[in-house]
Design an enzyme around this catalytic site. Structure first.
Site, short mmCIF file in Angstrom:
data_model
loop_
_atom_site.label_atom_id
_atom_site.label_comp_id
_atom_site.label_asym_id
_atom_site.label_seq_id
_atom_site.Cartn_x
_atom_site.Cartn_y
_atom_site.Cartn_z
N ARG A 109 33.67 38.93 38.81
CA ARG A 109 32.71 38.19 40.15
C ARG A 109 31.54 39.04 40.76
O ARG A 109 31.52 40.05 40.72
CB ARG A 109 33.82 38.16 41.47
CG ARG A 109 34.94 37.05 41.04
CD ARG A 109 35.83 37.22 42.10
NE ARG A 109 37.16 36.14 41.94
CZ ARG A 109 38.13 36.46 41.01
NH1 ARG A 109 38.28 37.65 40.45
NH2 ARG A 109 39.06 35.39 40.60
N HIS A 134 32.84 35.39 35.79
CA HIS A 134 32.86 35.34 34.53
C HIS A 134 31.58 34.76 33.85
O HIS A 134 31.83 33.93 32.84
CB HIS A 134 34.14 34.83 33.76
CG HIS A 134 35.31 35.75 33.99
ND1 HIS A 134 35.01 36.83 34.38
CD2 HIS A 134 36.32 35.27 34.06
CE1 HIS A 134 36.62 37.73 34.38
NE2 HIS A 134 37.38 36.33 34.15
N HIS A 207 38.67 38.95 27.11
CA HIS A 207 39.62 38.50 28.28
C HIS A 207 40.95 38.18 27.36
O HIS A 207 41.40 37.00 27.70
CB HIS A 207 38.97 37.44 28.89
CG HIS A 207 39.66 37.19 30.36
ND1 HIS A 207 40.89 36.95 30.56
CD2 HIS A 207 39.03 37.09 31.44
CE1 HIS A 207 41.37 36.89 32.12
NE2 HIS A 207 40.10 36.97 32.23
N ASP A 279 45.39 41.83 40.23
CA ASP A 279 44.14 41.24 39.92
C ASP A 279 42.81 42.22 40.24
O ASP A 279 42.12 41.74 41.28
CB ASP A 279 44.00 39.92 40.41
CG ASP A 279 42.84 39.24 39.55
OD1 ASP A 279 42.20 39.81 38.92
OD2 ASP A 279 42.65 38.01 40.14
N GLU A 344 41.09 44.07 31.03
CA GLU A 344 39.42 43.88 30.70
C GLU A 344 38.88 44.97 31.10
O GLU A 344 38.75 45.45 32.45
CB GLU A 344 39.04 42.62 31.64
CG GLU A 344 40.15 41.68 31.29
CD GLU A 344 39.94 40.59 32.76
OE1 GLU A 344 38.78 40.08 33.06
OE2 GLU A 344 40.97 40.43 33.24
#
Ligand code: BGC
Length: 380
Positions: A109, A134, A207, A279, A344
Site C-alpha cells: 500500500r 499493489h 504474490h 497481514d 511477499e
C-alpha cells in the site's frame, strides 16, 4: 572402416539402455510452452512449464507473470501443487486476489493514494479504501509480459514489461525484467531488475499463496513458521505502517523461534485485529547484502518445507484472511479463509511517504536489482 568389437557394442547397448532407464526415472529438466487462453481482444496467452530432474515443476504464464502451479514432492516423493490459482486464464481475468502474480509498480500500500517525489505530488488510483494497493487498478499483475525461454544451466523464463510514464499515476518509463529459474535443489529463484528514464518509486514482488499440504487442502493454521525478524512495522486501521519499527518480543509477531501459524492468529491484540490475522511487514534481520534467510515454513503432515531467501529488507506475512470461499480455484475447489499464506519479499509498505524507511526511489542511470528464492524440501 570403423567397426565395434563385441565387447564395445555390448557396453554401448548397456550405456544406451542405462540412459533410457535413467530418463524414465528422472524427468528431463527443461521448459515447455502451451496455450493458456485468450485475452478479450484475442491475444493468445502462454503457459510455460519449467521442470527439473528432481521432480519439481513450475508453471508460469506471461499474463501478469503469474506462477500458476508449483509441484513439489512430499516426504514420500508424492508431488502436490502448493499454490492457489486457476486451471486457465479465464480465472485470472476475473476479480481475484493476485494469486501468484508479479506485483508492480509498487507492491503493497501507498497511504492516501499519493506521494511526493522531487517536490511533485503524484496521485494514484485508490483501490483499497483511501489507499493504493499493489500498483493500482491495472498493475503489473494485469499486464501481458514479453516472454523468452532460456535453456541454460537451469530452465528459466525471462519476462519483460515496460510500465509507461504516467501509467497508474507513476512517473517515468520503467523497464522491468523478471527472470524465473528452477534449480536442481528444488528452488524457484526470481531475479528482478529495472531501469527508469525519470525519478520514480518501485517495489516489485511475487504474490504466491502457498499451502504446503496442497492447494485446496484446508487451512494453513497448523503450518509452523519461523520469520527471521526482530521487528515489524505496525499498521493503522487501514493497514498503512505508522512509521514505527516495533520489537516482536512479547507480541504475537515473534516467530524468531518456529511457532504454529494458528496459535496466536486470533490473539486479543490491536495489530492482529487491524489485519484480521497476520497481514504485516516484518523487518528482516540481515547480515550484509546478498540473499539471506527470511523465513522457513514446515507442514508436519506432508513433510514439505519452504525456505524463503531474499535480498530485500522486508517480508509481508499475509495469512489469506480475506479469502472467504467465494472463489472457485483449480479443479473447482473453494479457497476458504486462511487456506494459504503469502510471503511477499519487499521494501516496506508506504515507503514513498516514510523517509525513515529504506528508500524505494529509482533514478535514471541506476539499476534496481532484487532477488528472492523459494526453496522446497521435505523433512522425514
Ligand atoms: C495485502 C493484503 C491483501 C492481499 C491481497 C497483501 O499483500 O497486504 O492486505 O488483502 O495482499 O490483495
Amino acid at each position: 572402416m570403423t567397426y565395434l568389437t563385441c565387447t564395445s557394442s555390448i557396453l554401448l547397448v548397456l550405456a544406451v539402455v542405462g540412459a533410457a532407464g535413467g530418463a524414465a526415472d528422472k524427468p528431463n529438466s527443461g521448459i515447455t510452452r502451451k496455450g493458456f487462453g485468450k485475452m478479450a481482444e484475442g491475444r493468445t496467452i502462454e503457459l510455460y512449464t519449467l521442470t527439473n530432474s528432481q521432480g519439481m515443476r513450475v508453471a508460469i504464464t506471461n499474463y501478469g507473470g503469474i506462477v500458476v502451479s508449483i509441484l513439489v514432492p512430499d516426504r514420500n516423493g508424492k508431488p502436490g501443487d502448493v499454490v492457489l490459482g486457476f486451471d486457465n486464464l479465464e480465472g485470472y481475468l476475473a476479480k481475484e486476489p493476485y494469486f501468484g502474480a508479479l506485483i508492480g509498480r509498487y507492491g503493497n500500500r501507498i497511504g492516501n493514494a499519493s506521494f511526493k517525489l522531487d517536490g511533485i505530488e503524484y496521485k494514484l488510483p485508490a483501490n483499497d479504501g483511501p489507499n493504493s494497493l499493489h500498483g493500482g487498478l491495472r498493475g503489473f499483475d494485469k499486464r501481458v509480459w514479453t516472454a523468452r525461454e532460456i535453456q541454460g544451466e537451469h530452465p528459466a523464463l525471462e519476462l519483460t514489461y515496460l510500465g509507461k510514464d504516467g501509467e497508474e499515476g507513476y512517473p517515468g518509463n520503467l523497464s522491468a525484467k523478471v527472470v524465473y529459474s528452477l534449480t536442481e535443489d528444488n528452488a524457484l529463484r526470481i531475479d528482478y531488475t529495472a531501469t527508469t528514464d525519470k525519478d520514480t518509486v518501485l517495489n516489485l514482488t511475487n504474490h504466491s499463496y502457498f499451502n504446503l499440504a496442497g492447494e485446496g487442502n484446508g487451512d494453513i493454521l497448523k503450518h509452523e513458521i519461523m520469520i527471521n525478524a526482530d521487528r515489524f512495522t505496525p499498521i493503522d486501521s487501514t493497514l498503512i505502517p505508522t512509521g514505527e519499527l516495533r520489537k516482536v518480543e512479547n507480541t504475537p509477531f515473534d516467530f524468531r523461534k518456529p511457532a504454529l501459524i494458528g496459535t496466536r492468529i486470533d490473539a486479543d491484540d490491536e495489530q492482529i485485529k487491524f489485519g484480521k490475522g497476520y497481514d504485516h511487514n516484518f523487518v528482516l534481520n540481515r547480515s550484509g547484502a546478498g540473499l539471506s534467510l527470511a523465513a522457513r515454513v514446515t507442514d508436519s503432515e506432508s513433510g514439505r518445507v519452504l525456505e524463503v531467501l531474499t535480498t530485500q529488507p522486508g517480508l509481508q506475512f499475509y495469512t489469506g484472511n480475506f479469502l472467504d470461499g467465494s472463489i472457485r480455484g483449480k479443479g473447482a475447489k473453494t479457497y476458504g479463509c486462511r487456506s494459504a499464506f503469502c510471503l511477499e519479499t519487499q521494501h516496506f509498505p508506504d515507503s514513498p511517504n516514510k523517509p525513515s524507511f529504506p528508500s524505494t526511489v529509482l533514478k535514471p542511470g541506476e539499476t534496481y536489482r532484487e532477488s528472492t528464492v523459494f526453496r522446497f524440501s521435505a523433512s522425514k
